[in-house]
Motif scaffolding. Structure first.
Motif, mmCIF file in Angstrom:
data_model
loop_
_atom_site.group_PDB
_atom_site.id
_atom_site.type_symbol
_atom_site.label_atom_id
_atom_site.label_comp_id
_atom_site.label_asym_id
_atom_site.label_seq_id
_atom_site.Cartn_x
_atom_site.Cartn_y
_atom_site.Cartn_z
ATOM 1 N N MET A 171 0.871 -1.180 0.000
ATOM 2 C CA MET A 171 0.000 0.000 0.000
ATOM 3 C C MET A 171 0.911 1.235 0.000
ATOM 4 O O MET A 171 1.042 1.943 0.974
ATOM 5 C CB MET A 171 -0.891 -0.028 1.243
ATOM 6 N N THR A 172 1.544 1.488 -1.130
ATOM 7 C CA THR A 172 2.704 2.380 -1.198
ATOM 8 C C THR A 172 2.470 3.740 -0.542
ATOM 9 O O THR A 172 3.231 4.150 0.354
ATOM 10 C CB THR A 172 3.118 2.581 -2.666
ATOM 11 N N ASP A 173 1.436 4.449 -0.964
ATOM 12 C CA ASP A 173 1.193 5.796 -0.440
ATOM 13 C C ASP A 173 0.773 5.758 1.026
ATOM 14 O O ASP A 173 1.228 6.569 1.839
ATOM 15 C CB ASP A 173 0.124 6.511 -1.279
ATOM 16 N N PHE A 174 -0.101 4.820 1.355
ATOM 17 C CA PHE A 174 -0.581 4.707 2.735
ATOM 18 C C PHE A 174 0.569 4.332 3.669
ATOM 19 O O PHE A 174 0.677 4.844 4.790
ATOM 20 C CB PHE A 174 -1.691 3.657 2.809
ATOM 21 N N PHE A 175 1.427 3.440 3.208
ATOM 22 C CA PHE A 175 2.583 3.017 4.005
ATOM 23 C C PHE A 175 3.494 4.211 4.295
ATOM 24 O O PHE A 175 3.893 4.442 5.443
ATOM 25 C CB PHE A 175 3.351 1.934 3.254
ATOM 26 N N GLU A 176 3.798 4.964 3.253
ATOM 27 C CA GLU A 176 4.656 6.140 3.449
ATOM 28 C C GLU A 176 3.995 7.155 4.376
ATOM 29 O O GLU A 176 4.656 7.767 5.236
ATOM 30 C CB GLU A 176 4.969 6.799 2.101
#
Length: 321
Positions: free
Chosen positions: A235-240
């Motif tokens: 969850m690339t954006d959420f993870f960042e």
């Protein structure tokens, strides 16, 4: 996590001290009601294990076994943190008597409920926890750091984590988060959005939802209380976003998701690979057939040309001995 290990795996590791380092602690989720799964998870090297007794069918006996398995099979390097199914005290005592170093109380909405969590997790004078006579046997597994008793060591180690996941909880957030003895805050974004009549999603941008998150995270910073949450690296954006928001206890993997998505991806890629190989085989078969037909055709053409030229094949005469 070696520096936070308990002196004996039947005792809780020091999660409170680990959180005070300010480092991001990566966790793995356990939802399968299986000791064998717990044994495997304990070998994976995560800092902590989120044992979700709220949304999985754990009996008290199984829950105690899962906590103990995580501690023993990781040599106390993975810290078990249990989300209990309700505010009823028996699951809390079961988890901490087995060695859990953190308790997440779901649906915390008032200061009184937060105080209840503290009372169940801490021995007097900080709380009202009952002494477990079968957990620590004198001279066997009750060793403690110098200058401490088994009770003070447990009080220093076990983290009380209030999960806020309702409009009422947000309204009373300062009373909850500011309470001495509450060590960290978990924001239940799914139930919070449901309680706000919003669709389930991880990255909502509705003004009322954003304001609720800002309030909770702001109060956590104000009272120096670590944030607990989840975000998978896929969850690339959420993870960042969660890393940038300084979620210190961050669950980044879970047994159910890893198995389901992992097996689904393996099945999908295997089907695609089988189809690719079979297509190659079909092409190879077709090419082989063309070569065979071409060779046969060349032989036929040779014979035909000889006939056309009046040539004949030599006669084979049988010679009798």
């Amino acid at each position: 996590m070696d520096q936070f290990k308990a002196l004996n795996p039947t005792q809780p590791s020091n999660l409170r001290a680990a959180m005070r380092t300010g480092k991001t602690l990566l966790g793995v989720g356990l939802s399968f009601p299986s000791l064998e799964v717990a044994r495997k998870l304990a070998l994976t090297g995560y800092d902590w294990c989120f044992i979700d007794a709220e949304h999985a069918p754990f009996t008290p006996v199984l829950l105690a076994g899962l906590v103990s398995t995580i501690s023993h099979y990781s040599s106390s390097k993975m810290i078990p943190v249990v989300r209990v199914p309700s505010h009823e005290p028996s699951f809390i005592s079961t988890a901490i008597d087995a060695g859990a170093a953190g308790i997440v109380l779901p649906h915390t909405e008032t200061r009184e409920q937060a105080q209840h969590l503290i009372n169940e997790c801490r021995f007097a004078p900080e709380g009202k926890r009952s002494y477990p006579p079968w957990s620590w046997i004198a001279g066997i597994n009750n060793e403690t750091p110098e200058g401490q008793t088994i009770q003070t060591a447990a009080n220093d180690s076990i983290a009380c984590i209030a999960q806020i996941e309702s409009v009422k909880g947000v309204e009373n957030a300062e009373d909850i988060i500011g309470l001495e003895g509450i060590d960290a805050i978990m924001i239940g974004i799914g139930d919070l959005r449901l309680d706000m009549n919003l669709p389930i999603k991880f990255d909502g941008d509705e003004p009322e939802y954003v304001a609720a998150l800002d309030k909770l995270e702001g109060l956590a910073r104000k009272y120096n209380k670590p944030l607990v949450g989840f975000a998978f690296p896929e969850m690339t954006d959420f993870f960042e976003d969660r890393v940038r928001r300084n979620y210190q206890l961050l669950m980044v993997a879970a047994d159910s998701y890893t198995m389901t998505y992992g097996l689904a991806m393996a099945g999908g890629s295997s089907r695609a690979r089988v189809a690719e190989i079979q297509a190659t085989m079909a092409k190879e078969k077709e090419e082989a057939a063309q070569q065979t037909n071409g060779h046969n055709g060349h032989q036929s053409n040779g014979i035909s040309s000889k006939v056309e030229k009046g040539e004949s094949e030599p006669e084979v005469v049988a010679v009798k001995a």
